[in-house]
Each structure stands twice: as C-alpha cells, then as structure tokens.
Design an enzyme around this catalytic site. Structure first.
Site, PDB file in Angstrom:
ATOM      1  N   CYS A 104       0.843  -1.202   0.000  1.00 49.41           N
ATOM      2  CA  CYS A 104       0.000   0.000   0.000  1.00 49.41           C
ATOM      3  C   CYS A 104       0.879   1.254   0.000  1.00 49.41           C
ATOM      4  O   CYS A 104       1.735   1.414   0.868  1.00 49.41           O
ATOM      5  CB  CYS A 104      -0.931   0.007   1.207  1.00 49.41           C
ATOM      6  SG  CYS A 104      -2.009   1.454   1.208  1.00 49.41           S
ATOM      7  N   LYS A 145       1.605  -9.815  -0.516  1.00 46.35           N
ATOM      8  CA  LYS A 145       1.463  -9.014  -1.746  1.00 46.35           C
ATOM      9  C   LYS A 145       2.362  -7.804  -1.602  1.00 46.35           C
ATOM     10  O   LYS A 145       2.272  -7.091  -0.599  1.00 46.35           O
ATOM     11  CB  LYS A 145       0.003  -8.593  -1.922  1.00 46.35           C
ATOM     12  CG  LYS A 145      -0.251  -7.727  -3.152  1.00 46.35           C
ATOM     13  CD  LYS A 145      -1.744  -7.598  -3.404  1.00 46.35           C
ATOM     14  CE  LYS A 145      -2.058  -6.752  -4.629  1.00 46.35           C
ATOM     15  NZ  LYS A 145      -1.898  -5.310  -4.403  1.00 46.35           N
ATOM     16  N   ASN A 205       1.110  -9.028 -11.270  1.00 46.18           N
ATOM     17  CA  ASN A 205       0.063  -7.998 -11.170  1.00 46.18           C
ATOM     18  C   ASN A 205       0.592  -6.651 -11.654  1.00 46.18           C
ATOM     19  O   ASN A 205       1.761  -6.336 -11.468  1.00 46.18           O
ATOM     20  CB  ASN A 205      -0.404  -7.887  -9.705  1.00 46.18           C
ATOM     21  CG  ASN A 205      -1.291  -6.679  -9.432  1.00 46.18           C
ATOM     22  OD1 ASN A 205      -0.961  -5.846  -8.592  1.00 46.18           O
ATOM     23  ND2 ASN A 205      -2.396  -6.563 -10.120  1.00 46.18           N
ATOM     24  N   GLY A 206      -0.329  -5.880 -12.248  1.00 43.92           N
ATOM     25  CA  GLY A 206      -0.025  -4.511 -12.629  1.00 43.92           C
ATOM     26  C   GLY A 206      -0.257  -4.245 -14.099  1.00 43.92           C
ATOM     27  O   GLY A 206       0.399  -4.835 -14.959  1.00 43.92           O
ATOM     28  N   GLY A 229      -6.789  -5.915 -11.449  1.00 45.11           N
ATOM     29  CA  GLY A 229      -7.464  -4.910 -10.633  1.00 45.11           C
ATOM     30  C   GLY A 229      -8.292  -3.992 -11.509  1.00 45.11           C
ATOM     31  O   GLY A 229      -9.375  -4.365 -11.982  1.00 45.11           O
TER      32      GLY A 229
HETATM   33  C1  LIG Z   1      -8.388   2.268  -5.623  1.00 44.87           C
HETATM   34  C2  LIG Z   1      -7.355   1.218  -5.320  1.00 44.87           C
HETATM   35  C3  LIG Z   1      -7.330   0.622  -4.082  1.00 44.87           C
HETATM   36  C4  LIG Z   1      -6.371  -0.381  -3.796  1.00 44.87           C
HETATM   37  N1  LIG Z   1      -6.418  -1.008  -2.573  1.00 44.87           N
HETATM   38  C5  LIG Z   1      -5.554  -2.041  -2.328  1.00 44.87           C
HETATM   39  C6  LIG Z   1      -5.645  -2.808  -1.118  1.00 44.87           C
HETATM   40  O1  LIG Z   1      -6.538  -2.610  -0.284  1.00 44.87           O
HETATM   41  N2  LIG Z   1      -4.725  -3.793  -0.922  1.00 44.87           N
HETATM   42  C7  LIG Z   1      -3.743  -4.071  -1.856  1.00 44.87           C
HETATM   43  O2  LIG Z   1      -2.920  -4.975  -1.643  1.00 44.87           O
HETATM   44  N3  LIG Z   1      -3.658  -3.384  -3.007  1.00 44.87           N
HETATM   45  C8  LIG Z   1      -4.541  -2.402  -3.270  1.00 44.87           C
HETATM   46  N4  LIG Z   1      -4.488  -1.747  -4.473  1.00 44.87           N
HETATM   47  C9  LIG Z   1      -3.522  -2.203  -5.502  1.00 44.87           C
HETATM   48  C10 LIG Z   1      -4.166  -3.240  -6.427  1.00 44.87           C
HETATM   49  O3  LIG Z   1      -4.490  -4.419  -5.713  1.00 44.87           O
HETATM   50  C11 LIG Z   1      -3.217  -3.611  -7.580  1.00 44.87           C
HETATM   51  O4  LIG Z   1      -2.021  -4.110  -7.036  1.00 44.87           O
HETATM   52  C12 LIG Z   1      -2.907  -2.404  -8.455  1.00 44.87           C
HETATM   53  O5  LIG Z   1      -4.080  -1.657  -8.755  1.00 44.87           O
HETATM   54  C13 LIG Z   1      -2.230  -2.831  -9.770  1.00 44.87           C
HETATM   55  O6  LIG Z   1      -3.050  -3.718 -10.487  1.00 44.87           O
HETATM   56  P1  LIG Z   1      -3.982  -3.228 -11.715  1.00 44.87           P
HETATM   57  O7  LIG Z   1      -3.091  -2.439 -12.649  1.00 44.87           O
HETATM   58  O8  LIG Z   1      -4.506  -4.494 -12.316  1.00 44.87           O
HETATM   59  O9  LIG Z   1      -5.052  -2.334 -11.142  1.00 44.87           O
HETATM   60  C14 LIG Z   1      -5.414  -0.755  -4.774  1.00 44.87           C
HETATM   61  C15 LIG Z   1      -5.451  -0.129  -6.026  1.00 44.87           C
HETATM   62  C16 LIG Z   1      -6.398   0.831  -6.324  1.00 44.87           C
HETATM   63  C17 LIG Z   1      -6.413   1.458  -7.696  1.00 44.87           C
END
Ligand SMILES: Cc1cc2nc3c(=O)[nH]c(=O)nc-3n(C[C@H](O)[C@H](O)[C@H](O)COP(=O)(O)O)c2cc1C
Length: 321
Positions: A104, A145, A205-206, A229
């Site tokens: 985070c 994570k 991821n990402g 995500g």
């Molecule tokens: C609005 C928002 C809230 C998120 N909250 C968390 C969370 O509570 N715990 C966590 O491990 N990652 C959190 N993330 C990160 C996502 O789990 C993920 O690692 C990140 O968005 C990259 O993946 P993506 O490009 O597929 O979105 C959050 C991301 C976003 C955009």
C-alpha cells in the site's frame, strides 16, 4: 486456494472499490479463481471479530461470495504480534486464507508503519509473515502481496526471499515501486526474475488492461498466476477473456459489451445493504465508470458525472438523440 500446478486469475484488492457487493458482481462470471479483500489495517489493537464480519460478510457463508467466489482476507500492519493475533481472529471468524499487504502506497498507511514502508526493512517482512504463519494451522494458506520496492526495483529480490523464508505460500508482485504510485512503466520482466528466484508461486500484477497486455505480461514474467485490478472493472469482459486464455473457462461467445448489465448487477447487490444509501450507490456507479474512462474504455463520463440518481446514471449511459 492457489494451486501451484494450475493457472489462477485473482481479483485484486482495491480499497473503497472491491467491497462485498462488487466482489459478488465480479464473481458471477466464473472467471476469477478467488478474490482478495480490501486491506484491513491492524494498528494499535488486535482486530475484533465484528470488524471482519462487517467488512467481509462472506466469512459468514463459507468465505465465498453469494456468487460462489472464494474470498481471502487481507491484513496490513507492521507489528508481527498484533497482525498474527488478528489473523487468528479472522480465521475464527471464518477466514480460510490470509494475505499480507506490503504494497500500500498511501502516505497515512506508510507513516503509521504499514504497507509498502516495510519494504525498506526486509527483515520485518519476514517477521510479519513468519508470525502469521506460526499462529495459524497449516491448512490456512498465508500469502504476501508487495510492490517491487520503495524507490528501487532491486528491493524486490530480498523482500520476496524474506516472504518465502517467513513461510508465505505464494507471493503477488505489483510490478511497480512505491514512489511510482500508479505511474508507468510496469516492470514485468522483474516479476519474471522473482519467479525464477523463489520456490513459491508468484502472481503477476499490474497494468493488465487488455488481452494483448495479458499475453505480453505472460511472455515477460513466465507466470501461471495473474491478478487483475483496475482492468477488470474498466472492461468487464477482460476477466473472461484472460480466464479463457488460461484455460479456466471454456471458449464461448464474447460477453455483452453493454455497460448497463454489470452496473445493474451492482445496484441489485447494494439494495438493502446496510452501508449503502442511494447516494452511495450513485457514487459507486460513477467511480466504476470513472475507472473505465481513465483507462480509455468509456467515453460518456461527462454526462454520467452530472447524474444525481441511479436512474439518471443509466439514462446517461445511452447515447443522446
Ligand atoms: C483504488 C485502489 C485501491 C487499492 N487497494 C488495495 C488494497 O486494499 N490492498 C492491496 O494490496 N492493493 C490495493 N491496491 C492495488 C491493487 O491491488 C493492484 O495491485 C494495483 O491496482 C495494480 O493492479 P492493476 O493495474 O490491475 O489495477 C489498490 C489499487 C487501487 C487502484
């Protein structure tokens, strides 16, 4: 929950976005293997049962959404004893798997000793993972994570080794540093090097926002496990497409491209929900469509933004004229 020998597609935790109603909606397609909850922060006290049941009502129904998607509880905190004690409470409340957040980027979280800030002290990553692992029965998987590091991608190697050494069953890597926030680029090849280095499964991821991204991520990481995500919300058909490529779903017709269907499901799931008043539902619909706009998948957000009611949101989805 995550079988090292089988592909998996995981729904990412997104605080304020992937809450219980959203997990139920996104679980319906059958594309995801499991979902990770939004983080629950362990600060000065051990989290009580009712907190788990409020944020993760699925714990009362076998840790699955009403649509059958298994749910893993995510904890965030820097104190090994309190995080481990909270994990024990989570399991007694119904959790069947625990994920630990070392990614985070939020300044409030980091300044209170949690999330990505722990990546600057790899021993502490191991201490938190090891404490949780030691506190739970072996049948309960514990995963971690993390981002690649605080300000350097090199940190991931030591942190990943520490998580594995602490007993993590698998590791999810968001291919960015903390200082990057959500800015490009993503470093998928680094995730591939982590996968080669550790003996536990790695979930990549990402920035998987299209099938082409997924294929490139697969080629650059060599992973069998993926987490989606923002892309899963911005294009509700993406998870089905990726699941088909992974062999998790059979081939079939493309899901409907229409936005009204998925949004209507969220409205249905939030109806009667104690934490949802109509204005919150409207905000959540807008939030979803804003994410789609940000990722270039929706072009009528200007009209949606003005909507004050659920009906007005749906009216704004229709092209004018
Ligand atoms: C609005 C928002 C809230 C998120 N909250 C968390 C969370 O509570 N715990 C966590 O491990 N990652 C959190 N993330 C990160 C996502 O789990 C993920 O690692 C990140 O968005 C990259 O993946 P993506 O490009 O597929 O979105 C959050 C991301 C976003 C955009």
């Amino acid at each position: 929950m995550l079988d090292p020998d089988r592909p998996a597609l995981v729904l990412a935790p997104m605080e304020g976005v992937t809450d219980a109603p959203m997990r139920a909606v996104l679980g319906e397609s059958g594309a995801f293997t499991f979902a990770v909850t939004e983080f629950l922060r362990v600060a000065q006290t051990v989290l009580p049962r009712h907190v788990f049941h409020r944020h993760v009502p699925e714990l009362l129904t076998g840790a699955r959404t009403p649509t059958g998607l298994p749910v893993q509880v995510q904890l965030l905190g820097g104190d090994p004893g309190r995080v481990a004690a909270s994990a024990v409470v989570a399991v007694s409340a119904g959790a069947t798997a625990i994920d630990l957040n070392f990614g985070c980027p939020a300044p409030t979280v980091n300044s209170h000793d949690g999330g990505a800030s722990l990546l600057r002290q790899p021993c502490r990553v191991r201490a938190v993972v090891a404490a949780v692992r030691a506190a739970l029965p072996l049948a309960i998987p514990v995963s971690a994570k993390m981002r690649l590091g605080w300000d350097s991608t090199d940190a991931v190697f030591e942190n990943a080794a520490m998580a594995a050494d602490g007993g993590a069953d698998w590791l999810t890597v968001h291919a960015r540093t903390r200082t990057q926030g959500y800015a490009p680029p993503v470093f998928w090849p680094v995730v591939g090097r982590v996968r080669e280095m550790v003996s536990i499964p790695v979930v990549a991821n990402g920035d998987i926002q299209s099938l082409a991204d997924f294929r490139r991520c697969r080629d650059e990481t060599g992973c069998r496990h993926y987490m989606l995500g923002r892309g899963a919300l911005a294009d509700p058909r993406l998870a089905v497409g990726v699941a088909r490529e992974l062999g998790l779903l059979p081939p079939g017709p493309d899901p409907d491209a229409d936005w009204a269907g998925p949004l209507r499901k969220l409205v249905e799931r939030t109806a009667g929900h104690p934490e949802y008043r109509p204005d919150k539902t409207v905000r959540r619909l807008k939030q979803w469509l804003k994410m789609a706009e940000d990722l270039g998948r929706f072009d009528r957000f200007a009209a949606v933004k003005k909507a004050a009611t659920v009906d007005e949101v749906f009216a704004a989805l229709r092209p004018a004229g």
